[in-house]
Enzyme design. Structure first.
Site, PDB file in Angstrom:
ATOM      1  N   SER A 154      78.608 -13.993  55.672  1.00 30.33           N
ATOM      2  CA  SER A 154      79.952 -13.439  55.798  1.00 30.33           C
ATOM      3  C   SER A 154      80.899 -14.122  54.813  1.00 30.33           C
ATOM      4  O   SER A 154      80.638 -14.145  53.611  1.00 30.33           O
ATOM      5  CB  SER A 154      80.416 -13.579  57.253  1.00 30.33           C
ATOM      6  OG  SER A 154      81.601 -12.858  57.488  1.00 30.33           O
ATOM      7  N   ARG A 224      90.906 -12.104  68.531  1.00 31.53           N
ATOM      8  CA  ARG A 224      89.480 -12.397  68.642  1.00 31.53           C
ATOM      9  C   ARG A 224      88.719 -11.263  69.322  1.00 31.53           C
ATOM     10  O   ARG A 224      87.603 -10.925  68.913  1.00 31.53           O
ATOM     11  CB  ARG A 224      89.267 -13.696  69.415  1.00 31.53           C
ATOM     12  CG  ARG A 224      87.815 -14.128  69.512  1.00 31.53           C
ATOM     13  CD  ARG A 224      87.189 -14.316  68.139  1.00 31.53           C
ATOM     14  NE  ARG A 224      85.854 -14.874  68.219  1.00 31.53           N
ATOM     15  CZ  ARG A 224      85.096 -15.139  67.172  1.00 31.53           C
ATOM     16  NH1 ARG A 224      85.540 -14.909  65.950  1.00 31.53           N
ATOM     17  NH2 ARG A 224      83.884 -15.649  67.317  1.00 31.53           N
ATOM     18  N   ASP A 319      75.165  -3.535  60.470  1.00 31.90           N
ATOM     19  CA  ASP A 319      76.390  -4.253  60.132  1.00 31.90           C
ATOM     20  C   ASP A 319      77.353  -3.279  59.458  1.00 31.90           C
ATOM     21  O   ASP A 319      77.219  -2.969  58.280  1.00 31.90           O
ATOM     22  CB  ASP A 319      76.069  -5.425  59.196  1.00 31.90           C
ATOM     23  CG  ASP A 319      77.287  -6.266  58.862  1.00 31.90           C
ATOM     24  OD1 ASP A 319      78.417  -5.901  59.271  1.00 31.90           O
ATOM     25  OD2 ASP A 319      77.116  -7.291  58.171  1.00 31.90           O
ATOM     26  N   HIS A 352      77.084  -7.271  62.559  1.00 27.95           N
ATOM     27  CA  HIS A 352      77.425  -8.328  61.604  1.00 27.95           C
ATOM     28  C   HIS A 352      76.944  -9.696  62.086  1.00 27.95           C
ATOM     29  O   HIS A 352      76.584 -10.553  61.278  1.00 27.95           O
ATOM     30  CB  HIS A 352      78.935  -8.339  61.376  1.00 27.95           C
ATOM     31  CG  HIS A 352      79.382  -9.327  60.346  1.00 27.95           C
ATOM     32  ND1 HIS A 352      78.897  -9.332  59.048  1.00 27.95           N
ATOM     33  CD2 HIS A 352      80.257 -10.373  60.420  1.00 27.95           C
ATOM     34  CE1 HIS A 352      79.459 -10.321  58.366  1.00 27.95           C
ATOM     35  NE2 HIS A 352      80.276 -10.970  59.172  1.00 27.95           N
ATOM     36  N   ASP A 353      76.944  -9.906  63.382  1.00 29.38           N
ATOM     37  CA  ASP A 353      76.519 -11.193  63.938  1.00 29.38           C
ATOM     38  C   ASP A 353      75.039 -11.473  63.718  1.00 29.38           C
ATOM     39  O   ASP A 353      74.560 -12.564  64.063  1.00 29.38           O
ATOM     40  CB  ASP A 353      76.826 -11.257  65.439  1.00 29.38           C
ATOM     41  CG  ASP A 353      78.228 -11.769  65.718  1.00 29.38           C
ATOM     42  OD1 ASP A 353      78.913 -12.179  64.754  1.00 29.38           O
ATOM     43  OD2 ASP A 353      78.642 -11.761  66.891  1.00 29.38           O
TER      44      ASP A 353
END
Length: 379
Positions: A154, A224, A319, A352-353
């Site tokens: 990232s 968040r 992602d 994405h994680d």
């Protein structure tokens, strides 16, 4: 891979730099600290060092535990350690908390030597180029002339790419994972919404909340929560939670009714309790500003034409925040300029994680590449 283990109990080190750092915006930090953790041993040739660059909410604590009682290890413990893909029996691994961070490096929560108070909103906006410049000073501190590899996912991958551009002879290999050569318009929009949640929190107090004993916790929590949604894949989120209710039947109100709501609120509360709002603002701005092609006539190929590092680029099928197409932009630019690059698109339902997860093809690919890095430095 051989049997993998842990680096064990680790202790961070704060390293002071008294040389002024001129930032991209023209401001100067007269001095600064970087909080660092290291794993493994630096060899006699000092050519086995690997730099780990963190993403938006990461820090220096990459692997191991700070005490036997720690519930969780470092944020990339599955990747770094004895026998793991980034093998600490082979490499000297350096993790750091970037400038502007809130885990020990100089940032908004640090004391401003000119005022005797915390920096707060007075801490200057920093860029990826500024981070790389400070990291080069860190390399000098350790006597490392060239990194065997600079690795990041990232925002960390952006730093790895910037390293190869700004210091081409100081990086042997770059691993750019779940990243992009610049943010999409949609990503910039997400970041602005997150910042607005913080900036409009009544307790933000123009960024000087610490001086007034307040915290913009609500704004940071919302930022968040929204960010967390974008890091996950719809398929993975649906399989994990579906439309499961938190209690029996609809409550016909605005409290927690679905399990996914409970999960997001928990993640938001946990994050707001450990992270700094000003740091969140700084990190998202660094993401927005990153665009190495802008300094090369908006040509990514020109931006990378002088890099000397070999590249490993990885993306993940689900992602959508840093899609495979964005990784391919970098791969194509590297190929167009005759650079060495290996690319893998991993099928994953983690979104994405995924760069933090243990999808087997991904772990195998990083391990194989780092094995070649090891062979390279020994040749």
């Amino acid at each position: 891979m051989k049997n993998a283990g842990s680096v064990g109990i680790v202790r961070p080190e704060k390293i002071a730099f008294d040389t002024p750092l001129i930032l991209s915006n023209g401001r100067v930090l007269p001095r600064f600290d970087l909080m660092v953790e290291t794993y493994g041993q630096l060899n006699e040739q000092k050519n086995n060092a690997v730099l780990i660059c963190h993403a938006l909410s990461g820090n220096h604590h990459v692997a191991g535990r700070h005490s036997a009682e720690d519930k969780y290890p470092g944020w990339w413990d599955n990747m770094v350690g004895p026998g793991k893909p980034i093998d600490t029996d082979r490499f000297f691994v350096v993790g750091l908390n970037n400038l502007g961070g809130c885990h020990g490096s100089t940032g908004p929560t640090s004391l401003n030597p000119q005022t005797g108070q915390d920096y707060g909103a007075d801490f200057p906006v920093v860029t990826v180029k500024d981070w790389v410049k400070s990291q080069a000073m860190l390399a000098d501190h350790f006597g490392i002339r060239q990194w065997a590899a600079v690795v990041g996912g990232s925002l960390g991958g952006m730093q790895a790419l910037q390293w190869t551009i700004d210091f081409p002879d100081r990086v042997r290999h770059a691993l750019v994972i779940a990243s992009a050569p610049k943010l999409s318009t949609q990503n910039i929009a997400f970041n602005d919404v997150a910042r607005q949640a913080i900036l409009t929190d009544p307790d933000f107090n123009e960024g000087h909340y610490a001086r007034r004993n307040t915290l913009p916790g609500r704004g940071l929590k919302i930022a968040r929560m929204m960010g967390h949604i974008t890091y996950l894949a719809e398929d993975g989120l649906g399989k994990k939670f579906g439309r499961k209710l938190h209690s029996d039947g609809y409550q016909y109100g605005y409290g927690v009714e679905f399990e996914v709501e409970s999960y997001l609120r928990y993640q938001g509360d946990k994050f707001a309790g450990r992270f700094d709002a000003n740091t969140y603002l700084l990190m998202t701005k660094a993401l927005d500003y990153f665009d190495p092609a802008a300094d090369a006539g908006n040509s990514l190929s020109k931006a990378v034409q002088h890099v000397q590092a070999k590249f490993f680029v990885a993306s993940f099928s689900t992602d959508w925040r840093f899609s495979p197409e964005r990784s391919k932009e970098l791969v194509n630019a590297l190929i167009a300029t005759g650079k060495a690059v290996q690319y893998i698109e991993v099928k994953s339902n983690h979104g994405h994680d995924a760069f933090l997860m243990e999808d087997e093809p991904y772990i195998r690919a990083v391990a194989a590449y780092m094995n070649n890095v090891y062979k390279d430095i020994r040749s």
